[in-house]
Design an enzyme around this catalytic site. Structure first.
Site, PDB file in Angstrom:
ATOM      1  N   SER A 188      -3.107 -16.570  11.383  1.00 49.06           N
ATOM      2  CA  SER A 188      -2.489 -16.231  12.667  1.00 49.06           C
ATOM      3  C   SER A 188      -2.891 -17.292  13.679  1.00 49.06           C
ATOM      4  O   SER A 188      -3.846 -18.057  13.445  1.00 49.06           O
ATOM      5  CB  SER A 188      -2.997 -14.858  13.123  1.00 49.06           C
ATOM      6  OG  SER A 188      -2.703 -14.601  14.483  1.00 49.06           O
ATOM      7  N   ASP A 215      -3.221  -1.127  -3.118  1.00 48.55           N
ATOM      8  CA  ASP A 215      -3.922  -1.420  -1.872  1.00 48.55           C
ATOM      9  C   ASP A 215      -4.761  -2.677  -2.087  1.00 48.55           C
ATOM     10  O   ASP A 215      -5.564  -2.727  -3.028  1.00 48.55           O
ATOM     11  CB  ASP A 215      -4.810  -0.223  -1.526  1.00 48.55           C
ATOM     12  CG  ASP A 215      -5.511  -0.323  -0.182  1.00 48.55           C
ATOM     13  OD1 ASP A 215      -5.629  -1.445   0.359  1.00 48.55           O
ATOM     14  OD2 ASP A 215      -5.967   0.718   0.321  1.00 48.55           O
ATOM     15  N   VAL A 216      -4.592  -3.691  -1.250  1.00 42.33           N
ATOM     16  CA  VAL A 216      -5.348  -4.929  -1.441  1.00 42.33           C
ATOM     17  C   VAL A 216      -6.849  -4.710  -1.311  1.00 42.33           C
ATOM     18  O   VAL A 216      -7.647  -5.542  -1.767  1.00 42.33           O
ATOM     19  CB  VAL A 216      -4.892  -6.037  -0.462  1.00 42.33           C
ATOM     20  CG1 VAL A 216      -3.461  -6.454  -0.744  1.00 42.33           C
ATOM     21  CG2 VAL A 216      -5.067  -5.607   0.997  1.00 42.33           C
ATOM     22  N   THR A 262       8.039  -8.070  13.779  1.00 40.75           N
ATOM     23  CA  THR A 262       7.765  -7.083  12.737  1.00 40.75           C
ATOM     24  C   THR A 262       7.058  -5.887  13.380  1.00 40.75           C
ATOM     25  O   THR A 262       6.684  -5.933  14.557  1.00 40.75           O
ATOM     26  CB  THR A 262       6.863  -7.662  11.633  1.00 40.75           C
ATOM     27  OG1 THR A 262       5.558  -7.922  12.190  1.00 40.75           O
ATOM     28  CG2 THR A 262       7.433  -8.943  11.052  1.00 40.75           C
ATOM     29  N   VAL A 290       5.459 -12.335  15.615  1.00 38.39           N
ATOM     30  CA  VAL A 290       6.666 -12.270  14.793  1.00 38.39           C
ATOM     31  C   VAL A 290       7.288 -10.889  14.960  1.00 38.39           C
ATOM     32  O   VAL A 290       6.585  -9.880  15.121  1.00 38.39           O
ATOM     33  CB  VAL A 290       6.339 -12.539  13.308  1.00 38.39           C
ATOM     34  CG1 VAL A 290       7.595 -12.479  12.448  1.00 38.39           C
ATOM     35  CG2 VAL A 290       5.658 -13.899  13.150  1.00 38.39           C
ATOM     36  N   TYR A 325      -9.591  -8.516  13.989  1.00 41.07           N
ATOM     37  CA  TYR A 325      -8.406  -9.309  13.657  1.00 41.07           C
ATOM     38  C   TYR A 325      -8.723 -10.802  13.780  1.00 41.07           C
ATOM     39  O   TYR A 325      -8.443 -11.591  12.868  1.00 41.07           O
ATOM     40  CB  TYR A 325      -7.254  -8.936  14.587  1.00 41.07           C
ATOM     41  CG  TYR A 325      -5.945  -9.574  14.193  1.00 41.07           C
ATOM     42  CD1 TYR A 325      -5.199  -9.066  13.134  1.00 41.07           C
ATOM     43  CD2 TYR A 325      -5.458 -10.690  14.866  1.00 41.07           C
ATOM     44  CE1 TYR A 325      -3.999  -9.655  12.762  1.00 41.07           C
ATOM     45  CE2 TYR A 325      -4.267 -11.285  14.501  1.00 41.07           C
ATOM     46  CZ  TYR A 325      -3.541 -10.761  13.451  1.00 41.07           C
ATOM     47  OH  TYR A 325      -2.365 -11.356  13.069  1.00 41.07           O
ATOM     48  N   ILE A 355       0.819  -1.213   0.000  1.00 39.17           N
ATOM     49  CA  ILE A 355       0.000   0.000   0.000  1.00 39.17           C
ATOM     50  C   ILE A 355       0.853   1.264   0.000  1.00 39.17           C
ATOM     51  O   ILE A 355       0.486   2.274  -0.592  1.00 39.17           O
ATOM     52  CB  ILE A 355      -0.966  -0.015   1.203  1.00 39.17           C
ATOM     53  CG1 ILE A 355      -1.913   1.185   1.166  1.00 39.17           C
ATOM     54  CG2 ILE A 355      -0.203  -0.088   2.513  1.00 39.17           C
ATOM     55  CD1 ILE A 355      -2.994   1.132   2.244  1.00 39.17           C
TER      56      ILE A 355
END
Length: 276
Positions: A158, A75-76, A210, A208, A175, A38
């Site tokens: 996840s 952008d997805v 990130t 993770v 989420y 994005i």
């Protein structure tokens, strides 16, 4: 010669984090890379998104690994922009074999939100994580089928897509719901595409190292989480996995070593899901 020599992979959320790691790893195995990100912030998200400079750095890292990458800003959530970027990549490389629906956000909040703020978080998380995954596979499947060589799709879910946690706010619930939804998408497509030798699986990382897991908003949320502490710890003695740990699993799932692996929820979680 690498295990993916001559193949082409489409990766979303490629500018940094897991997406970047996947791109470099698959390029090192011989795959050409089509990647989008994005490269702009999302207002409801509690941390900055990847930048154009980071996307360009990913291209350089892929080239340093001996690969070739066509990167684009898309952008997805915008199907037509994603589709156009993928078509340009397939025209450039001449084929598509691997699809990694990796782009995602985790919009958590430890403070009390207004209902409008909560609804915005819910919508944004669902639209990036789940709708974006659908857009990715919807655009890619015709290219995989047209190639007549089968293929591999891996959707990033996840541990929150296998277990129920995330609090009661719109972002946390969004989420968990989106990551569970990705499993339903995977299982349905695995059945629908099996006759075409197109395999579809999900990968389920624990936390993770990130920006998604280490930003101040996420840290504050975890500290305020009512069932925090031991509940959110991995049984194995590691607090955060590295992106490359997830790339190891991805490289297996998209390779011929997993040629009959489909419809699988693949945890890379240091025992997290087994514990709960």
């Amino acid at each position: 010669m690498g295990s993916l020599e001559g193949r082409v992979a489409f990766i979303t959320g490629v500018a940094r984090g897991q997406g970047r790691s996947h791109a470099v790893r698959l390029a090192g195995e011989g795959a050409g890379i089509i990647g989008i990100d994005i490269c702009a912030d999302i207002a409801s998200n509690g941390y900055p998104m990847a930048s154009l400079e980071e996307l360009e750095e990913t291209v350089e890292l892929v080239e340093s690994a001996g690969g070739t990458m066509l990167g684009a800003v898309a952008d997805v959530r915008d199907y037509h922009a994603l589709d156009a970027a993928l078509k340009a990549g397939v025209e450039h490389f001449g084929r598509l074999d691997i699809v990694l629906a990796n782009a995602g956000i985790a919009t958590m909040s430890f403070r009390e939100l207004t209902i409008d703020e909560e609804l915005e978080q819910w919508s944004d998380v669902l639209n990036v994580n789940l709708v974006g995954a659908f857009h990715t596979v919807r655009a890619a499947i015709p290219h995989l089928i047209a190639g007549g060589r089968g293929g591999s799709i891996v959707l990033t879910s996840s541990t929150a897509g296998l277990r129920g946690f995330g609090g009661t706010g719109g972002g946390g619930l969004g989420y968990a719901a989106s990551k569970h939804g990705i499993v339903g998408l995977m299982r349905t497509l695995a059945n629908a595409l099996a006759s075409q030798s197109i395999r579809v699986n999900t990968v389920h990382p624990t936390a993770v190292n990130t920006m998604m897991a280490t930003n101040p908003a996420m840290t504050a949320f975890l500290e305020a989480y009512p069932d925090g502490g031991p509940h959110l710890q991995n049984p194995m003695p590691v607090s955060l996995l590295e992106p490359e740990d997830i790339s190891d699993a991805i490289a297996f799932l998209v390779s011929d070593a997993a040629k009959y692996v489909t419809g699988v929820t693949f945890p890379v979680d240091a025992g997290f899901c087994n514990k709960l």
